[in-house]
Design a protein around this motif. Sequence first.
Motif, mmCIF file in Angstrom:
data_model
loop_
_atom_site.group_PDB
_atom_site.id
_atom_site.type_symbol
_atom_site.label_atom_id
_atom_site.label_comp_id
_atom_site.label_asym_id
_atom_site.label_seq_id
_atom_site.Cartn_x
_atom_site.Cartn_y
_atom_site.Cartn_z
ATOM 1 N N LEU A 231 -12.142 -0.407 0.885
ATOM 2 C CA LEU A 231 -11.071 0.318 1.573
ATOM 3 C C LEU A 231 -9.706 -0.047 0.987
ATOM 4 O O LEU A 231 -8.872 0.830 0.757
ATOM 5 N N GLU A 232 -9.503 -1.320 0.723
ATOM 6 C CA GLU A 232 -8.222 -1.742 0.125
ATOM 7 C C GLU A 232 -8.022 -1.104 -1.240
ATOM 8 O O GLU A 232 -6.931 -0.658 -1.576
ATOM 9 N N LYS A 233 -9.090 -1.033 -2.018
ATOM 10 C CA LYS A 233 -9.033 -0.415 -3.350
ATOM 11 C C LYS A 233 -8.643 1.071 -3.233
ATOM 12 O O LYS A 233 -7.816 1.567 -3.988
ATOM 13 N N ILE A 234 -9.244 1.759 -2.257
ATOM 14 C CA ILE A 234 -8.931 3.171 -2.026
ATOM 15 C C ILE A 234 -7.448 3.332 -1.663
ATOM 16 O O ILE A 234 -6.773 4.199 -2.189
ATOM 17 N N LEU A 235 -6.970 2.492 -0.794
ATOM 18 C CA LEU A 235 -5.614 2.608 -0.296
ATOM 19 C C LEU A 235 -4.559 2.242 -1.346
ATOM 20 O O LEU A 235 -3.407 2.627 -1.231
ATOM 21 N N LEU A 236 -4.972 1.526 -2.360
ATOM 22 C CA LEU A 236 -4.044 1.140 -3.425
ATOM 23 C C LEU A 236 -4.013 2.137 -4.583
ATOM 24 O O LEU A 236 -3.110 2.072 -5.404
ATOM 25 N N LYS A 237 -5.006 3.026 -4.668
ATOM 26 C CA LYS A 237 -5.041 4.004 -5.770
ATOM 27 C C LYS A 237 -3.951 5.030 -5.638
ATOM 28 O O LYS A 237 -3.567 5.458 -4.612
ATOM 29 N N MET B 102 0.842 -1.189 0.000
ATOM 30 C CA MET B 102 0.000 0.000 0.000
ATOM 31 C C MET B 102 0.876 1.237 0.000
ATOM 32 O O MET B 102 1.967 1.222 0.530
ATOM 33 N N LYS B 103 0.346 2.281 -0.585
ATOM 34 C CA LYS B 103 1.131 3.507 -0.668
ATOM 35 C C LYS B 103 1.243 4.186 0.701
ATOM 36 O O LYS B 103 0.543 3.829 1.638
ATOM 37 N N ASN B 104 2.129 5.155 0.771
ATOM 38 C CA ASN B 104 2.351 5.881 2.014
ATOM 39 C C ASN B 104 1.229 6.912 2.194
ATOM 40 O O ASN B 104 1.167 7.889 1.462
ATOM 41 N N ILE B 105 0.381 6.684 3.169
ATOM 42 C CA ILE B 105 -0.752 7.569 3.436
ATOM 43 C C ILE B 105 -0.578 8.110 4.847
ATOM 44 O O ILE B 105 -0.666 7.356 5.816
ATOM 45 N N SER B 106 -0.319 9.400 4.942
ATOM 46 C CA SER B 106 -0.033 9.977 6.250
ATOM 47 C C SER B 106 -1.290 10.325 7.041
ATOM 48 O O SER B 106 -1.332 10.158 8.260
ATOM 49 N N THR B 107 -2.342 10.812 6.355
ATOM 50 C CA THR B 107 -3.520 11.304 7.061
ATOM 51 C C THR B 107 -4.797 11.003 6.270
ATOM 52 O O THR B 107 -4.833 11.206 5.061
ATOM 53 N N ILE B 108 -5.815 10.559 6.993
ATOM 54 C CA ILE B 108 -7.131 10.321 6.410
ATOM 55 C C ILE B 108 -8.175 11.027 7.269
ATOM 56 O O ILE B 108 -8.134 10.943 8.494
ATOM 57 N N TYR B 109 -9.108 11.722 6.603
ATOM 58 C CA TYR B 109 -10.255 12.317 7.283
ATOM 59 C C TYR B 109 -11.472 11.425 7.022
ATOM 60 O O TYR B 109 -11.740 11.053 5.880
ATOM 61 N N ILE B 110 -12.217 11.129 8.081
ATOM 62 C CA ILE B 110 -13.480 10.403 7.984
ATOM 63 C C ILE B 110 -14.565 11.398 8.362
ATOM 64 O O ILE B 110 -14.642 11.832 9.516
ATOM 65 N N GLN C 142 -7.338 13.117 -2.237
ATOM 66 C CA GLN C 142 -8.311 12.274 -2.931
ATOM 67 C C GLN C 142 -9.577 12.216 -2.088
ATOM 68 O O GLN C 142 -9.522 11.846 -0.914
ATOM 69 N N ILE C 143 -10.706 12.584 -2.700
ATOM 70 C CA ILE C 143 -11.977 12.569 -1.981
ATOM 71 C C ILE C 143 -12.838 11.424 -2.519
ATOM 72 O O ILE C 143 -13.004 11.275 -3.729
ATOM 73 N N TYR C 144 -13.354 10.646 -1.573
ATOM 74 C CA TYR C 144 -14.257 9.549 -1.906
ATOM 75 C C TYR C 144 -15.591 9.823 -1.231
ATOM 76 O O TYR C 144 -15.634 10.024 -0.014
ATOM 77 N N ILE C 145 -16.661 9.849 -2.003
ATOM 78 C CA ILE C 145 -17.985 9.934 -1.417
ATOM 79 C C ILE C 145 -18.336 8.542 -0.919
ATOM 80 O O ILE C 145 -18.231 7.565 -1.667
ATOM 81 N N VAL C 146 -18.722 8.447 0.357
ATOM 82 C CA VAL C 146 -19.176 7.185 0.936
ATOM 83 C C VAL C 146 -20.563 7.479 1.506
ATOM 84 O O VAL C 146 -20.684 8.126 2.543
ATOM 85 N N SER C 147 -21.590 7.028 0.796
ATOM 86 C CA SER C 147 -22.953 7.422 1.135
ATOM 87 C C SER C 147 -23.907 6.238 1.053
ATOM 88 O O SER C 147 -23.671 5.286 0.307
ATOM 89 N N SER C 148 -24.994 6.340 1.798
ATOM 90 C CA SER C 148 -26.038 5.321 1.696
ATOM 91 C C SER C 148 -26.966 5.628 0.519
ATOM 92 O O SER C 148 -27.792 4.795 0.157
ATOM 93 N N SER C 149 -26.802 6.793 -0.086
ATOM 94 C CA SER C 149 -27.631 7.168 -1.226
ATOM 95 C C SER C 149 -27.242 6.372 -2.471
ATOM 96 O O SER C 149 -26.070 6.310 -2.839
#
Length: 129
Positions: free
Chosen positions: A123-129, A1-9, A88-95
């Motif tokens: 999540l794995e897919k996101i972290l590999l992009k 996985m790539k180096n990801i320093s910070t994630i906002y949820i 990188q912004i990912y929409i994660v929605s129940s819609s």
Amino acid sequence: MKNISTIYIVDNDPIYQLVVKKLLQKMLPSTNLFSFMDGSEAWEKLCNLTNEKVPCIILLDLDMPLMDGWEFMEMFDLWKHPEKNNIQIYIVSSSIAKEDIEKSNTYSSIVDYITKPISLASLEKILLK
């Protein structure tokens, strides 16, 4: 996985936040994880960064109080920051509304639209992009 320093949820569901945080902590133990109950909290943190780097990834819900995901995206599009394009912004929605998915495609900052519940594979897919 790539180096990801910070994630906002950014999501007003505390159970979702807890689950995603636990999964991410196992996958990326050295990554800084920040949780926000609505877009305004995340926006305030983002705009007041001092020595901290911008987040690498933002997992953004659409339906939240005070500032929803679309309002956050409107502000983000206007934001002038030299590292903005590194987020990188990912929409994660129940819609599952076609309109929401199509609207997400109008924002160049949104990488993907993921329907809840978010899976480990997503999540794995996101972290590999």
